[in-house]
Design an enzyme around this catalytic site. Sequence first.
Site, PDB file in Angstrom:
ATOM      1  N   TYR A 144      43.961  39.885  43.174  1.00 11.98           N
ATOM      2  CA  TYR A 144      43.829  40.805  42.035  1.00 11.98           C
ATOM      3  C   TYR A 144      44.499  40.209  40.788  1.00 11.98           C
ATOM      4  O   TYR A 144      43.861  40.063  39.745  1.00 11.98           O
ATOM      5  CB  TYR A 144      44.476  42.139  42.407  1.00 11.98           C
ATOM      6  CG  TYR A 144      44.336  43.209  41.349  1.00 11.98           C
ATOM      7  CD1 TYR A 144      43.117  43.826  41.093  1.00 11.98           C
ATOM      8  CD2 TYR A 144      45.446  43.625  40.607  1.00 11.98           C
ATOM      9  CE1 TYR A 144      43.000  44.823  40.135  1.00 11.98           C
ATOM     10  CE2 TYR A 144      45.337  44.629  39.650  1.00 11.98           C
ATOM     11  CZ  TYR A 144      44.115  45.222  39.420  1.00 11.98           C
ATOM     12  OH  TYR A 144      44.009  46.214  38.466  1.00 11.98           O
ATOM     13  N   ASP A 145      45.780  39.844  40.928  1.00 10.01           N
ATOM     14  CA  ASP A 145      46.558  39.394  39.769  1.00 10.01           C
ATOM     15  C   ASP A 145      45.960  38.127  39.152  1.00 10.01           C
ATOM     16  O   ASP A 145      45.768  38.042  37.942  1.00 10.01           O
ATOM     17  CB  ASP A 145      48.014  39.091  40.172  1.00 10.01           C
ATOM     18  CG  ASP A 145      48.716  40.279  40.822  1.00 10.01           C
ATOM     19  OD1 ASP A 145      48.066  41.325  41.011  1.00 10.01           O
ATOM     20  OD2 ASP A 145      49.910  40.157  41.155  1.00 10.01           O
TER      21      ASP A 145
HETATM   22  N1  LIG Z   1      44.239  52.733  37.438  1.00  7.20           N
HETATM   23  C1  LIG Z   1      45.167  51.935  36.992  1.00  7.20           C
HETATM   24  O1  LIG Z   1      46.339  52.288  37.005  1.00  7.20           O
HETATM   25  C2  LIG Z   1      44.812  50.576  36.426  1.00  7.20           C
HETATM   26  C3  LIG Z   1      45.850  49.773  35.973  1.00  7.20           C
HETATM   27  C4  LIG Z   1      45.534  48.519  35.471  1.00  7.20           C
HETATM   28  C5  LIG Z   1      44.240  48.096  35.375  1.00  7.20           C
HETATM   29  N2  LIG Z   1      43.236  48.907  35.816  1.00  7.20           N
HETATM   30  C6  LIG Z   1      41.871  48.391  35.737  1.00  7.20           C
HETATM   31  O2  LIG Z   1      40.978  49.372  35.255  1.00  7.20           O
HETATM   32  C7  LIG Z   1      39.731  49.252  35.898  1.00  7.20           C
HETATM   33  C8  LIG Z   1      39.338  50.584  36.537  1.00  7.20           C
HETATM   34  O3  LIG Z   1      40.310  50.943  37.492  1.00  7.20           O
HETATM   35  P1  LIG Z   1      40.282  52.319  38.289  1.00  7.20           P
HETATM   36  O4  LIG Z   1      41.673  52.745  38.498  1.00  7.20           O
HETATM   37  O5  LIG Z   1      39.323  53.241  37.659  1.00  7.20           O
HETATM   38  O6  LIG Z   1      39.766  51.809  39.710  1.00  7.20           O
HETATM   39  P2  LIG Z   1      38.516  52.292  40.590  1.00  7.20           P
HETATM   40  O7  LIG Z   1      38.591  51.532  41.851  1.00  7.20           O
HETATM   41  O8  LIG Z   1      38.486  53.779  40.652  1.00  7.20           O
HETATM   42  O9  LIG Z   1      37.292  51.825  39.720  1.00  7.20           O
HETATM   43  C9  LIG Z   1      36.715  50.545  39.812  1.00  7.20           C
HETATM   44  C10 LIG Z   1      35.202  50.717  39.833  1.00  7.20           C
HETATM   45  O10 LIG Z   1      34.598  49.422  39.895  1.00  7.20           O
HETATM   46  C11 LIG Z   1      33.575  49.459  40.867  1.00  7.20           C
HETATM   47  N3  LIG Z   1      33.374  48.095  41.355  1.00  7.20           N
HETATM   48  C12 LIG Z   1      34.212  47.351  42.114  1.00  7.20           C
HETATM   49  N4  LIG Z   1      33.684  46.144  42.360  1.00  7.20           N
HETATM   50  C13 LIG Z   1      32.479  46.123  41.711  1.00  7.20           C
HETATM   51  C14 LIG Z   1      31.454  45.148  41.593  1.00  7.20           C
HETATM   52  N5  LIG Z   1      31.558  43.945  42.175  1.00  7.20           N
HETATM   53  N6  LIG Z   1      30.350  45.479  40.870  1.00  7.20           N
HETATM   54  C15 LIG Z   1      30.228  46.686  40.289  1.00  7.20           C
HETATM   55  N7  LIG Z   1      31.166  47.653  40.380  1.00  7.20           N
HETATM   56  C16 LIG Z   1      32.282  47.356  41.080  1.00  7.20           C
HETATM   57  C17 LIG Z   1      34.062  50.416  41.921  1.00  7.20           C
HETATM   58  O11 LIG Z   1      33.039  50.928  42.736  1.00  7.20           O
HETATM   59  C18 LIG Z   1      34.723  51.492  41.050  1.00  7.20           C
HETATM   60  O12 LIG Z   1      33.791  52.469  40.643  1.00  7.20           O
HETATM   61  C19 LIG Z   1      39.856  48.119  36.932  1.00  7.20           C
HETATM   62  O13 LIG Z   1      39.336  46.939  36.365  1.00  7.20           O
HETATM   63  C20 LIG Z   1      41.354  48.005  37.105  1.00  7.20           C
HETATM   64  O14 LIG Z   1      41.723  46.704  37.457  1.00  7.20           O
HETATM   65  C21 LIG Z   1      43.501  50.134  36.359  1.00  7.20           C
END
Ligand SMILES: NC(=O)c1ccc[n+]([C@@H]2O[C@H](COP(=O)([O-])OP(=O)(O)OC[C@H]3O[C@@H](n4cnc5c(N)ncnc54)[C@H](O)[C@@H]3O)[C@@H](O)[C@H]2O)c1
Length: 310
Positions: A144-145
């Site tokens: 991830y990181d």
């Molecule tokens: N929630 C947090 O605290 C947080 C913090 C830092 C960064 N982020 C980033 O924000 C974004 C959204 O995070 P979230 O918390 O909503 O997570 P989440 O897992 O709820 O959402 C991620 C979405 O991406 C989709 N996905 C995953 N792999 C995929 C692929 N190969 N093709 C198409 N869709 C794909 C998943 O089905 C999901 O709907 C991510 O990129 C995450 O890294 C979130």
Amino acid sequence: MNKVLVTGGAGFIGSHLCERLLKLGHDVLCVDNFYTGSKANLLALIGQPFFELMRHDVTFPLYVEVDQIYNLACPASPVHYQFDPVQTTKTSVHGAINMLGLAKRLKATILQASTSEVYGDPEVHPQQESYWGRVNPIGPRACYDEGKRCAETLFFDYYRQHNLRIKVARIFNTYGPRMHPNDGRVVSNFIVQALRGEDITLYGDGSQTRSFCYVDDLVEALVRLMATPAEVTGPVNLGNTGEFTIRQLAEAVLRLTGAKSKLIVKPLPQDDPKQRQPDIALARSTLGWEPEVKLEDGLRETIAYFRKVL
Ligand SMILES: NC(=O)c1ccc[n+]([C@@H]2O[C@H](COP(=O)([O-])OP(=O)(O)OC[C@H]3O[C@@H](n4cnc5c(N)ncnc54)[C@H](O)[C@@H]3O)[C@@H](O)[C@H]2O)c1
């Protein structure tokens, strides 16, 4: 009205973002492979004339016509991103290459949902955007990181090499309704355990700190970042500066749910950062943004959501 693509739009943050963009009058295309996201997150949007949902994996090229791209596709919680770490890296890296290629062809502005995890287990506190981070490149969190770090590299190379309009947001811990109930993240974990009357698990002694940003505040910042002039590329930290120990969070959840659960202590997982707090001076000055939702208010909304889904 802009045509806006949101990858990962069926996920926790993505579904709130789609909702907000529709309210602002945009034409929204949500692309998701439903790995962690679900149609249930989009029930209020499916059927609206300016909302379209497409099942697609961003590790494969995508040909659509849009003006703006928010690239959120990527599982965000350790249980989900470590389940298939190779796919996680592919999603960040190949996903970024595909979406950047699309943005280049369309001359679209593209925003990357990066993460505070690019700072790893930091030696400086709070972290400013100029800090390069301390990430273990071979540990279980690296998929991830390092995937997210590589995606940032790609964004800045497309910017330098192809003059692409990029925006990189480094998102800190965000919470709210539609978090996955089994994602192992601390807020959802504690709420689910409290509502089920189970013991609340603290990893370590609970003295490690986190800052928690409510999803509406975060979405506001993402929309503002997208609207900035071309010279604003980021990276820009987005998060809430209020710092709480994990134990304080557990106590707040107990108070607000009225649960009688006990707090029990388990060992800290490998590479778990001890302290995490954003420095949001840059977001304040470039976006005129400040998180507004207090932890207790956000927790109340989130608890109400989990009461419904459980
Ligand atoms: N929630 C947090 O605290 C947080 C913090 C830092 C960064 N982020 C980033 O924000 C974004 C959204 O995070 P979230 O918390 O909503 O997570 P989440 O897992 O709820 O959402 C991620 C979405 O991406 C989709 N996905 C995953 N792999 C995929 C692929 N190969 N093709 C198409 N869709 C794909 C998943 O089905 C999901 O709907 C991510 O990129 C995450 O890294 C979130």
